[in-house]
Design a protein around this motif. Sequence first.
Motif, PDB file in Angstrom:
ATOM      1  N   HIS A 168       0.825  -1.219   0.000  1.00 46.24           N
ATOM      2  CA  HIS A 168       0.000   0.000   0.000  1.00 46.24           C
ATOM      3  C   HIS A 168       0.856   1.265   0.000  1.00 46.24           C
ATOM      4  N   ASP A 169       2.055   1.177  -0.578  1.00 47.32           N
ATOM      5  CA  ASP A 169       2.905   2.360  -0.721  1.00 47.32           C
ATOM      6  C   ASP A 169       2.558   3.154  -1.979  1.00 47.32           C
ATOM      7  N   ILE A 170       1.849   2.510  -2.919  1.00 48.05           N
ATOM      8  CA  ILE A 170       1.476   3.158  -4.170  1.00 48.05           C
ATOM      9  C   ILE A 170       0.170   2.529  -4.651  1.00 48.05           C
ATOM     10  N   THR A 171      -0.658   3.300  -5.322  1.00 49.40           N
ATOM     11  CA  THR A 171      -1.907   2.760  -5.844  1.00 49.40           C
ATOM     12  C   THR A 171      -1.656   2.044  -7.165  1.00 49.40           C
ATOM     13  N   LEU A 172      -2.564   1.151  -7.527  1.00 49.23           N
ATOM     14  CA  LEU A 172      -2.442   0.443  -8.801  1.00 49.23           C
ATOM     15  C   LEU A 172      -2.551   1.419  -9.964  1.00 49.23           C
ATOM     16  N   GLU A 173      -3.348   2.481  -9.785  1.00 44.17           N
ATOM     17  CA  GLU A 173      -3.480   3.499 -10.831  1.00 44.17           C
ATOM     18  C   GLU A 173      -2.148   4.194 -11.082  1.00 44.17           C
ATOM     19  N   ASP A 174      -1.439   4.572 -10.011  1.00 43.23           N
ATOM     20  CA  ASP A 174      -0.144   5.227 -10.182  1.00 43.23           C
ATOM     21  C   ASP A 174       0.898   4.267 -10.740  1.00 43.23           C
ATOM     22  N   ALA A 175       0.800   2.987 -10.390  1.00 41.75           N
ATOM     23  CA  ALA A 175       1.712   1.993 -10.951  1.00 41.75           C
ATOM     24  C   ALA A 175       1.510   1.895 -12.463  1.00 41.75           C
ATOM     25  N   ALA A 176       0.251   1.926 -12.903  1.00 37.79           N
ATOM     26  CA  ALA A 176      -0.044   1.903 -14.338  1.00 37.79           C
ATOM     27  C   ALA A 176       0.502   3.148 -15.034  1.00 37.79           C
ATOM     28  N   LYS A 177       0.352   4.298 -14.378  1.00 40.94           N
ATOM     29  CA  LYS A 177       0.899   5.540 -14.943  1.00 40.94           C
ATOM     30  C   LYS A 177       2.415   5.450 -15.074  1.00 40.94           C
ATOM     31  N   PHE A 178       3.065   4.941 -14.039  1.00 44.56           N
ATOM     32  CA  PHE A 178       4.522   4.811 -14.029  1.00 44.56           C
ATOM     33  C   PHE A 178       4.993   3.986 -15.224  1.00 44.56           C
ATOM     34  N   MET A 179       4.276   2.902 -15.514  1.00 45.80           N
ATOM     35  CA  MET A 179       4.661   2.011 -16.604  1.00 45.80           C
ATOM     36  C   MET A 179       4.272   2.550 -17.981  1.00 45.80           C
ATOM     37  N   GLY A 180       3.410   3.566 -18.014  1.00 41.84           N
ATOM     38  CA  GLY A 180       2.975   4.108 -19.304  1.00 41.84           C
ATOM     39  C   GLY A 180       1.829   3.333 -19.906  1.00 41.84           C
ATOM     40  N   HIS A 181       1.018   2.675 -19.049  1.00 39.27           N
ATOM     41  CA  HIS A 181      -0.118   1.888 -19.521  1.00 39.27           C
ATOM     42  C   HIS A 181      -1.385   2.726 -19.555  1.00 39.27           C
ATOM     43  N   LEU A 182      -2.354   2.245 -20.311  1.00 39.92           N
ATOM     44  CA  LEU A 182      -3.660   2.896 -20.368  1.00 39.92           C
ATOM     45  C   LEU A 182      -4.636   2.228 -19.408  1.00 39.92           C
ATOM     46  N   SER A 183      -4.423   0.938 -19.104  1.00 37.04           N
ATOM     47  CA  SER A 183      -5.296   0.186 -18.209  1.00 37.04           C
ATOM     48  C   SER A 183      -4.523  -0.280 -16.980  1.00 37.04           C
ATOM     49  N   ARG A 213      -3.236  10.586 -20.585  1.00 34.68           N
ATOM     50  CA  ARG A 213      -4.560   9.985 -20.618  1.00 34.68           C
ATOM     51  C   ARG A 213      -4.911   9.414 -19.246  1.00 34.68           C
ATOM     52  N   PRO A 214      -6.181   9.456 -18.864  1.00 32.20           N
ATOM     53  CA  PRO A 214      -6.583   8.849 -17.587  1.00 32.20           C
ATOM     54  C   PRO A 214      -6.461   7.332 -17.656  1.00 32.20           C
ATOM     55  N   ILE A 215      -6.232   6.702 -16.510  1.00 35.15           N
ATOM     56  CA  ILE A 215      -6.103   5.252 -16.440  1.00 35.15           C
ATOM     57  C   ILE A 215      -7.493   4.623 -16.448  1.00 35.15           C
ATOM     58  N   LYS A 216      -7.677   3.626 -17.285  1.00 32.31           N
ATOM     59  CA  LYS A 216      -8.945   2.901 -17.355  1.00 32.31           C
ATOM     60  C   LYS A 216      -8.907   1.728 -16.377  1.00 32.31           C
ATOM     61  N   HIS A 217      -9.943   1.638 -15.577  1.00 29.59           N
ATOM     62  CA  HIS A 217     -10.022   0.520 -14.628  1.00 29.59           C
ATOM     63  C   HIS A 217     -10.657  -0.685 -15.301  1.00 29.59           C
ATOM     64  N   SER A 218      -9.992  -1.831 -15.205  1.00 36.70           N
ATOM     65  CA  SER A 218     -10.496  -3.055 -15.817  1.00 36.70           C
ATOM     66  C   SER A 218     -11.215  -3.910 -14.784  1.00 36.70           C
ATOM     67  N   PRO A 219     -12.413  -4.433 -15.112  1.00 36.24           N
ATOM     68  CA  PRO A 219     -13.116  -5.346 -14.196  1.00 36.24           C
ATOM     69  C   PRO A 219     -12.290  -6.604 -13.892  1.00 36.24           C
ATOM     70  N   LYS A 220     -11.366  -6.945 -14.773  1.00 30.59           N
ATOM     71  CA  LYS A 220     -10.522  -8.119 -14.550  1.00 30.59           C
ATOM     72  C   LYS A 220      -9.683  -7.952 -13.274  1.00 30.59           C
ATOM     73  N   VAL A 221      -9.325  -6.718 -12.960  1.00 30.22           N
ATOM     74  CA  VAL A 221      -8.539  -6.456 -11.750  1.00 30.22           C
ATOM     75  C   VAL A 221      -9.334  -6.857 -10.509  1.00 30.22           C
ATOM     76  N   ASP A 222     -10.619  -6.502 -10.484  1.00 23.89           N
ATOM     77  CA  ASP A 222     -11.468  -6.843  -9.336  1.00 23.89           C
ATOM     78  C   ASP A 222     -11.683  -8.350  -9.239  1.00 23.89           C
ATOM     79  N   ARG A 223     -11.892  -8.994 -10.390  1.00 24.33           N
ATOM     80  CA  ARG A 223     -12.089 -10.445 -10.376  1.00 24.33           C
ATOM     81  C   ARG A 223     -10.838 -11.154  -9.889  1.00 24.33           C
TER      82      ARG A 223
END
Length: 240
Positions: A168-183, A213-223
């Motif tokens: 919990h040092d970083i959110t999954l959204e920020d991790a995606a931004k760091f990597m340059g991902h859209l999802s 671009r904003p990060i898109k949340h995938s339902p696969k992450v929740d599953r």
Amino acid sequence: MGKAKKSALRLLPPDWRESIWTAASTPEWRQSRPQLLPALAVLWLTGCRPAELEQGIELVTGKDQLVVKITGAKCKDAGGRERGQPTRHIGFRTDADANAALRFLHALAGGNAVNGIGKCTITHNKDYLYNSVVALGRSAFPKLRTRISPYCFRHQVASDLKAATSDHDITLEDAAKFMGHLSDYSIGSYGHAAHGRKGRGGRVKAPFVSTARPIKHSPKVDRFARFKKASAKRRAVKPT
């Protein structure tokens, strides 16, 4: 190729990036390939793609911070749909805990500072970079049977980010931004949290990261999260 680099991390020691850095810092390597050390520093800090390094990575530095601007290399798929981030900015603090790569880039960009602000651009041919990193890996780990490539740095950074999200040092959204991902699901293709720099002081902390671009949340992450919780619960009640 991606899976091979992802699994290669389990064969490498926790400080493999430091070993590669030490090998590249020798006078022989610095004189023969002067562009290599800055490129390695960028790979270590950001895990950017080699194609992004070839386009040029922009650095801006102040007294105790460094901002890295990366222009994305994968922004559209074969069908012309949006993919990845056209640009991303990652900020780092150059404090007492800064590693060798961060200190190197801060000094490099700050060498021509005007009114306290320094700027420079790091670039490297991606094919030459691949050959150089492979040669460095063989020099640093002569008995290693797997090949170290620039993408190993990307998988390692992803592993560090996954370990950070677990803590919990970083959110999954920020991790995606760091990597340059859209999802926020895409990071699943890179690295393993078990291979992340956990408690070793090697994990680089970025005070901020922003993307075009904003990060898109995938339902696969929740599953997947529900599946992991259910699996952990089943393991906890399994009779010994």
